[in-house]
Scaffold this motif. Structure first.
Motif, PDB file in Angstrom:
ATOM      1  N   UNK A 143       2.670  12.695  -8.876  1.00 44.54           N
ATOM      2  CA  UNK A 143       1.864  13.881  -8.910  1.00 44.54           C
ATOM      3  C   UNK A 143       3.056  15.142  -8.700  1.00 44.54           C
ATOM      4  N   UNK A 144       3.799  14.932  -7.632  1.00 43.56           N
ATOM      5  CA  UNK A 144       4.788  16.090  -7.302  1.00 43.56           C
ATOM      6  C   UNK A 144       5.643  16.538  -8.574  1.00 43.56           C
ATOM      7  N   UNK A 145       6.210  15.583  -9.138  1.00 46.56           N
ATOM      8  CA  UNK A 145       6.714  15.635 -10.475  1.00 46.56           C
ATOM      9  C   UNK A 145       5.804  16.335 -11.738  1.00 46.56           C
ATOM     10  N   UNK A 146       4.752  15.944 -11.667  1.00 45.00           N
ATOM     11  CA  UNK A 146       3.790  16.585 -12.814  1.00 45.00           C
ATOM     12  C   UNK A 146       3.602  18.204 -12.179  1.00 45.00           C
ATOM     13  N   UNK A 147       3.351  18.452 -10.956  1.00 47.09           N
ATOM     14  CA  UNK A 147       3.243  19.825 -10.530  1.00 47.09           C
ATOM     15  C   UNK A 147       4.555  20.583 -10.865  1.00 47.09           C
ATOM     16  N   UNK A 148       5.716  19.953 -10.552  1.00 48.16           N
ATOM     17  CA  UNK A 148       7.006  20.642 -10.817  1.00 48.16           C
ATOM     18  C   UNK A 148       7.139  20.871 -12.411  1.00 48.16           C
ATOM     19  N   UNK A 194       0.923  -1.218   0.033  1.00 54.91           N
ATOM     20  CA  UNK A 194       0.217  -0.014  -0.017  1.00 54.91           C
ATOM     21  C   UNK A 194       1.056   0.994  -0.154  1.00 54.91           C
ATOM     22  N   UNK A 195       1.866   1.261   0.886  1.00 58.26           N
ATOM     23  CA  UNK A 195       2.826   2.357   0.805  1.00 58.26           C
ATOM     24  C   UNK A 195       3.470   2.545  -0.354  1.00 58.26           C
ATOM     25  N   UNK A 196       4.059   1.472  -0.910  1.00 53.34           N
ATOM     26  CA  UNK A 196       4.775   1.642  -2.190  1.00 53.34           C
ATOM     27  C   UNK A 196       3.993   2.226  -3.233  1.00 53.34           C
ATOM     28  N   UNK A 197       2.774   1.906  -3.416  1.00 52.15           N
ATOM     29  CA  UNK A 197       1.789   2.339  -4.534  1.00 52.15           C
ATOM     30  C   UNK A 197       1.508   3.797  -4.113  1.00 52.15           C
ATOM     31  N   UNK A 198       1.130   4.058  -3.111  1.00 52.36           N
ATOM     32  CA  UNK A 198       0.747   5.378  -2.599  1.00 52.36           C
ATOM     33  C   UNK A 198       1.882   6.465  -2.642  1.00 52.36           C
ATOM     34  N   UNK A 199       3.206   5.996  -2.080  1.00 52.67           N
ATOM     35  CA  UNK A 199       4.284   6.920  -2.268  1.00 52.67           C
ATOM     36  C   UNK A 199       4.581   7.119  -3.818  1.00 52.67           C
ATOM     37  N   UNK A 200       4.673   6.079  -4.704  1.00 48.13           N
ATOM     38  CA  UNK A 200       4.884   6.240  -6.027  1.00 48.13           C
ATOM     39  C   UNK A 200       3.923   7.325  -6.522  1.00 48.13           C
ATOM     40  N   UNK A 201       2.629   7.049  -6.392  1.00 44.12           N
ATOM     41  CA  UNK A 201       1.639   7.918  -6.809  1.00 44.12           C
ATOM     42  C   UNK A 201       1.890   9.606  -6.486  1.00 44.12           C
ATOM     43  N   UNK A 202       2.352   9.558  -5.135  1.00 42.15           N
ATOM     44  CA  UNK A 202       2.375  11.087  -4.687  1.00 42.15           C
ATOM     45  C   UNK A 202       3.652  11.606  -5.426  1.00 42.15           C
ATOM     46  N   UNK A 203       4.661  10.773  -5.570  1.00 42.41           N
ATOM     47  CA  UNK A 203       6.033  11.501  -6.311  1.00 42.41           C
ATOM     48  C   UNK A 203       5.820  11.713  -7.637  1.00 42.41           C
TER      49      UNK A 203
END
Length: 80
Positions: free
Chosen positions: A51-56, A40-49
C-alpha cells in the motif's frame, strides 16, 4: 530476544482447534500461537508495504499508460 506474556480471550472452538493442531504437530500451544502470529504479521506487514509503495507511485504520478493497461488486459483475457 525478550519475551512478554499476553493474555486474551479466545472462543472455545478456536482453542480446541489450536489444541488439535498442537497435538498433531507434537508442539505446545505457545509454539502454535507464535507461529500463527508470525504468519499474521508477515502477511499484514507485506500488505502495508505494498500500500505504501502504491501511494508513493501514485504521488509520483507513476501510472500505467492506457496502452499498457490494454495490452495487459489482452494478455490476461486471451491466455491459454
Amino acid at each position: 530476544m525478550s519475551k512478554d506474556n499476553v493474555t486474551f480471550r479466545l472462543d472455545s472452538e478456536k482453542r480446541a482447534a489450536l489444541d488439535a493442531i498442537a497435538a498433531g504437530l507434537d508442539r505446545n500451544l505457545t509454539y502454535i500461537l507464535n507461529e500463527a502470529i508470525s504468519l499474521y504479521l508477515e502477511i499484514h506487514q507485506w500488505q502495508l508495504e505494498e500500500i505504501r509503495q502504491g501511494i508513493a507511485e501514485a504521488e509520483a504520478e507513476e501510472f500505467a499508460s492506457n496502452d499498457e493497461v490494454e495490452a495487459m488486459f489482452e494478455k490476461l483475457t486471451h491466455a491459454n
